[in-house]
Design an enzyme around this catalytic site. Structure first.
Site, PDB file in Angstrom:
ATOM      1  CG  HIS A 375      -1.726  -1.239   1.302  1.00 55.11           C
ATOM      2  ND1 HIS A 375      -2.405  -1.634   2.414  1.00 55.11           N
ATOM      3  CD2 HIS A 375      -1.955  -2.173   0.367  1.00 55.11           C
ATOM      4  CE1 HIS A 375      -3.015  -2.758   2.161  1.00 55.11           C
ATOM      5  NE2 HIS A 375      -2.757  -3.106   0.929  1.00 55.11           N
ATOM      6  NE  ARG A 482      -2.690  -1.429 -13.056  1.00 57.37           N
ATOM      7  CZ  ARG A 482      -1.689  -0.770 -13.645  1.00 57.37           C
ATOM      8  NH1 ARG A 482      -1.493   0.497 -13.376  1.00 57.37           N
ATOM      9  NH2 ARG A 482      -0.892  -1.391 -14.481  1.00 57.37           N
ATOM     10  NE  ARG A 518      -7.326  -4.172 -14.276  1.00 55.14           N
ATOM     11  CZ  ARG A 518      -5.990  -4.204 -14.292  1.00 55.14           C
ATOM     12  NH1 ARG A 518      -5.360  -4.644 -15.340  1.00 55.14           N
ATOM     13  NH2 ARG A 518      -5.323  -3.789 -13.251  1.00 55.14           N
ATOM     14  CD  GLU A 617      -4.358  -8.294 -18.702  1.00 51.61           C
ATOM     15  OE1 GLU A 617      -3.381  -7.657 -18.288  1.00 51.61           O
ATOM     16  OE2 GLU A 617      -5.374  -8.482 -18.015  1.00 51.61           O
ATOM     17  CG  ASN A 640       2.568  -3.957 -17.253  1.00 47.62           C
ATOM     18  OD1 ASN A 640       3.370  -3.399 -17.982  1.00 47.62           O
ATOM     19  ND2 ASN A 640       1.825  -3.310 -16.368  1.00 47.62           N
ATOM     20  CG  ASP A 641      -0.530  -9.558 -16.602  1.00 49.99           C
ATOM     21  OD1 ASP A 641       0.325 -10.145 -15.913  1.00 49.99           O
ATOM     22  OD2 ASP A 641      -1.472  -8.920 -16.108  1.00 49.99           O
ATOM     23  NE  ARG A 651       3.080  -7.372 -13.875  1.00 47.61           N
ATOM     24  CZ  ARG A 651       1.892  -6.819 -14.099  1.00 47.61           C
ATOM     25  NH1 ARG A 651       0.996  -7.443 -14.865  1.00 47.61           N
ATOM     26  NH2 ARG A 651       1.579  -5.666 -13.590  1.00 47.61           N
ATOM     27  CB  CYS A 688      -2.883   0.127 -20.557  1.00 50.82           C
ATOM     28  SG  CYS A 688      -3.698  -1.443 -20.341  1.00 50.82           S
TER      29      CYS A 688
HETATM   30  C1  PEP Z   1      -0.971  -5.098 -17.879  1.00 49.81           C
HETATM   31  O1  PEP Z   1      -0.934  -6.280 -17.569  1.00 49.81           O
HETATM   32  O2  PEP Z   1      -0.290  -4.611 -18.805  1.00 49.81           O
HETATM   33  C2  PEP Z   1      -1.824  -4.145 -17.154  1.00 49.81           C
HETATM   34  C3  PEP Z   1      -1.940  -2.917 -17.556  1.00 49.81           C
HETATM   35  O3  PEP Z   1      -2.457  -4.579 -16.040  1.00 49.81           O
HETATM   36  P1  PEP Z   1      -1.724  -4.787 -14.640  1.00 49.81           P
HETATM   37  O4  PEP Z   1      -0.365  -4.203 -14.743  1.00 49.81           O
HETATM   38  O5  PEP Z   1      -2.582  -4.129 -13.639  1.00 49.81           O
HETATM   39  O6  PEP Z   1      -1.714  -6.291 -14.540  1.00 49.81           O
HETATM   40 MG    MG Z   2      -2.467  -7.151 -16.381  1.00 47.79          MG
END
Ligand code: PEP
Ligand code: MG
Length: 763
Positions: A375, A482, A518, A617, A640-641, A651, A688
């Site tokens: 947090h 998020r 989301r 993702e 990211n995922d 990651r 994103c």
């Molecule tokens: C992602 O996976 O790219 C994403 C934006 O979601 P998070 O980073 O919250 O998993």
């Molecule tokens: Mg993600």
């Protein structure tokens, strides 16, 4: 409210030990003499066979005084910090209480001390402001574990002892220096830790827990001391009351809940009784707070229940507040005094503690613990305060006032840096601040490339504190909200009305600009403090996000209801995370339709328009993109995922997270395929994730067809600068050969970096 496992009011068996130590501390003898007396007093008052003090000298511990071991071993027995039971106490900074020490796997036999005769062992660290100066050990012939009172008393004695050792060393050993011991670190040091919240900071170290100095430990006038204590209690209570009703609490429900639980402790009778009792034994009010804190710490070490541990952490924080009040500090929320340009060092920090500090002076945070999704980290990211965590043993290496440079991008910490390092850092700092001035100037410019590609730059957000950034940065809206953040920072599951309130505020703050919500992306690394995490071998590919939503529809339907309510009469854009098959999206959408039908039945006002999208993702979805496009209004690539699954590299594991480049031709050609197919199907596509916020990556994404980028707040300015200087067509032509499947390059990064130099694109 009862404290967990609180003690009953009773006469203090440690009182006589403390009285004797009080006399001992008052005398003017040299340090060695005082250490010798310390061990004698401890051994006789506790009726045990051995008491020994080991002090730290660099990476070793040296036996500096003993009662019960062979005297010849003093200043001869030395051990490495990771050696033996004493070493274990020093490195873990935790006490060790053993009935049969020789049976412990770390037991190391030292013939010169004659210690084989002793079975039981209690070692406590000599901590000062979180730094570990050595270890105090008591041993006895009889095999038994030491009881709670003995442990508490030894912890108090250890606090006093640590002060004697360091005070003398600070004073240049005026009271007879201990064999050249150097307990304060003085040399320049560079440490690397985990970068959790980005940015650069230059300033001076500030230890989160102010150490109580030895001079303040024993009270001359107990009546006066009682009055000081009562004043401090009243002051602390007023401050906690102010926190509950204050502005900081309104920042999020989480802060309010934290402060409310603080208030319960602040008014707890037993806690206050324990403090009063400690002052009656002759301790100063400060030492009383320390002593009671130590008692709770001893319990905390035993508590397995994470909830209980969290509550005890609250108590630690209150104790800290009392010390500040006794030191004459103001306790208003957000006003915790800090020197200018402070970089706070702590073992760990809760979100309330971060918010307590004066943000205009707080430049960075370094934690021995901490986590990427904690947090405190989330709060720091939103406030733009760099935070570095998992800096093991850092509190041993730094003192309040030390000069510090902090790199929240790489996780580097420079303590007492040499001038060359400062110069280099200053240069990076200047470049950054020149840039941020330039970003401010271009705030109202549209992000259009030189060849007229109109690029939308949106924010990744999730908390109330993010919302003002839409206007501050001139963002085109929120591309990824998020929603799980609200759940993660709360102490309990947010109620429907709280969810509605947050979503409505996000929509209000965005005005005419779009907000894409989301749905809950829980599981994986996103763990709720109030729910037991399911033990999973591979949480990132386990039961998370939409998988939970589909298997346990209650929570998701509840959230959909909140979203529909918040967006009544407006446009609602929502997307589902971690979808792996088209059918999963169809099932999730069916839940939304059910909720929508329910609203119609009830005659409730619906959003004027609802757009549903999918987060792409998982690589599997990349190969269903045409089929997917038939069902969705938009696709948002969660890079990211997607990258972690594409390269099969976790990651959150620093060993592998940076191993593969998102600018690998294979990754770019997959992304380019996704963008092309979405466009061919006339479906809006965006991306994103962190890479969209890095200028070099962002221009590549634009060149392969993404003109809608959602990113962390820090990315907007730099990416806009790069976009304004980019000829997207030219870069696309340059990239084309590299993106063929015949390419064996492991990244196009260098090639694009050269392109940027020739084209004058700031990246
Ligand atoms: C992602 O996976 O790219 C994403 C934006 O979601 P998070 O980073 O919250 O998993
Ligand atoms: Mg993600």
């Amino acid at each position: 409210m009862k404290l967990p496992g609180s003690i009953q009011r009773k006469s203090d068996p440690g009182a006589s030990l403390l009285k004797r130590i009080r006399i001992l501390m008052a005398n003017e003898e040299g340090v060695q003499a005082r250490l010798d007396q310390f061990v004698n007093v401890i051994a006789s008052s506790m009726r045990i066979n051995v008491a020994s003090i080991y002090l730290r000298d660099g990476d070793e511990l040296e036996l500096c005084a003993t009662k019960g071991l062979k005297k010849e071993a003093v200043h001869k027995t030395r051990m490495k910090l990771n050696e033996g039971l004493v070493g274990r106490v020093a490195t873990s900074a935790k006490l060790l209480n053993l009935a049969e020490a020789p049976q412990h796997p770390d037991y190391a036999y030292r013939p010169e001390t004659g210690e084989e005769k002793f079975h039981s062992f209690l070692g406590v660290p000599l901590l000062r402001g979180g730094r570990n100066l050595g270890v105090l050990v008591v041993q006895s012939r009889k095999a038994r574990t030491f009881d709670e009172n003995e442990v508490e008393n030894l912890l108090t004695v250890a606090t006093l002892l640590a002060e004697i050792a360091i005070e003398d060393e600070r004073a240049g050993g005026a009271k007879s220096r201990l064999k050249g011991f150097n307990l304060s670190p003085v040399k320049p040091e560079t440490r690397s830790a985990n970068a959790y919240a980005g940015g650069l900071a230059k300033g001076q170290a500030f230890l989160h827990f102010p150490p109580v100095t030895a001079g303040q430990m024993i009270a001359d006038d107990p009546t006066k001391e009682e009055a000081r204590l009562e004043d401090a209690i009243a002051h602390m209570r007023r401050s906690v009351d102010a926190m509950v009703s204050g502005e900081t609490a309104s920042l999020s429900r989480a802060s309010l809940e934290i402060f409310e639980s603080y208030r319960m402790f602040a008014y707890d009778r037993q806690w206050v009784d324990q403090l009063r009792e400690a002052v009656h034994t002759g301790l100063s009010a400060e030492a009383a707070v320390e002593r009671v804190r130590n008692q709770h710490r001893a319990r905390m070490l035993k508590a397995r229940d994470p909830y209980l541990r969290a509550r005890l952490h609250d108590l630690e924080d209150l104790a800290n507040r009392m010390l500040r009040s006794l030191g004459g500090e103001d306790l208003d929320p957000g006003q915790r005094k800090l020197p200018k340009d402070a970089i706070v060092f702590a073992r760990n920090l809760g979100p309330a503690e971060v918010l307590d500090y004066d943000h205009t002076r707080l430049k960075g945070i370094v934690l021995e613990e901490g986590a990427a999704s904690s947090h405190a980290t989330i709060i720091c990211r939103t406030l733009g305060i760099p935070l570095v965590g998992q800096a093991e043993g850092i509190l041993d290496r730094v003192e309040t006032g030390d000069k510090v440079l902090l790199d929240g991008e790489t996780g580097s910490i420079f303590i007492r840096p040499i001038p060359a390092v400062v110069d280099d850092f200053d240069m990076r700092f200047r470049i950054r601040s020149d840039l941020s001035k330039a970003f401010e100037r271009q705030r109202d410019l549209k992000a259009v490339t030189k060849d007229n590609v109109d690029v939308k730059l949106l924010l990744n957000a999730g908390l109330l504190v993010d919302l003002p950034q839409i206007d501050a940065m001139g963002a085109d809206g929120i591309g990824l909200f998020r929603t799980e953040f609200q759940f993660m920072i709360a102490e309990a599951m947010p109620r429907l009305s709280e969810q509605v309130e947050l979503y409505a505020k996000a929509l209000d703050a965005s005005g005419e600009k779009p907000v894409t919500f989301r749905t809950l992306d829980l599981g994986g690394d996103k763990i709720l403090p109030y729910a037991d995490p399911l033990p999973e071998e591979n949480p990132a590919i386990g039961w998370r996000a939409i998988r939970i939503g589909l298997d346990r529809p209650g929570l998701l339907r509840y959230q959909l209801r909140a979203l529909l309510t918040a967006a009544a009469g407006k446009t609602l854009r929502l997307m589902f995370p971690m979808v792996s098959t088209v059918q999963e999206f169809i099932d999730a959408k069916a839940m939304l339709d059910k909720e929508r039908a329910r609203f119609e039945r009830m005659g409730s006002l619906l959003p004027q328009k609802i757009e549903t999208g999918v987060m792409l993702e998982t690589p599997s979805l990349a190969w269903q993109v045409d089929a997917m496009c038939k069902h969705v209004d938009f696709v948002s690539v969660g890079a990211n995922d997607l990258m972690q699954f594409f390269f099969a590299s976790d990651r959150d594991n620093p060993r592998v997270a940076g191993r593969y480049d998102g600018l690998h031709p294979a990754a770019l050609s997959m992304l380019s395929y996704i963008a092309k197919r979405c466009k061919a199907n006339k479906v809006e596509v965006s991306i994103c994730g962190e890479m969209a916020g890095r200028p070099l990556e962002a221009i590549c994404l634009i060149a392969i067809g993404f003109d809608n980028l959602s990113m962390p707040v820090t990315g907007i300015g730099p990416v806009k600068s790069a976009v304004l200087a980019l000829d997207a067509g030219k870069l696309a032509r340059k990239l084309k050969p590299a993106l063929s499947t015949k390419s064996d390059a492991s990244s196009v990064r260098d090639m694009v970096a050269d392109f940027c130099v020739t084209e004058g694109i700031p990246v």
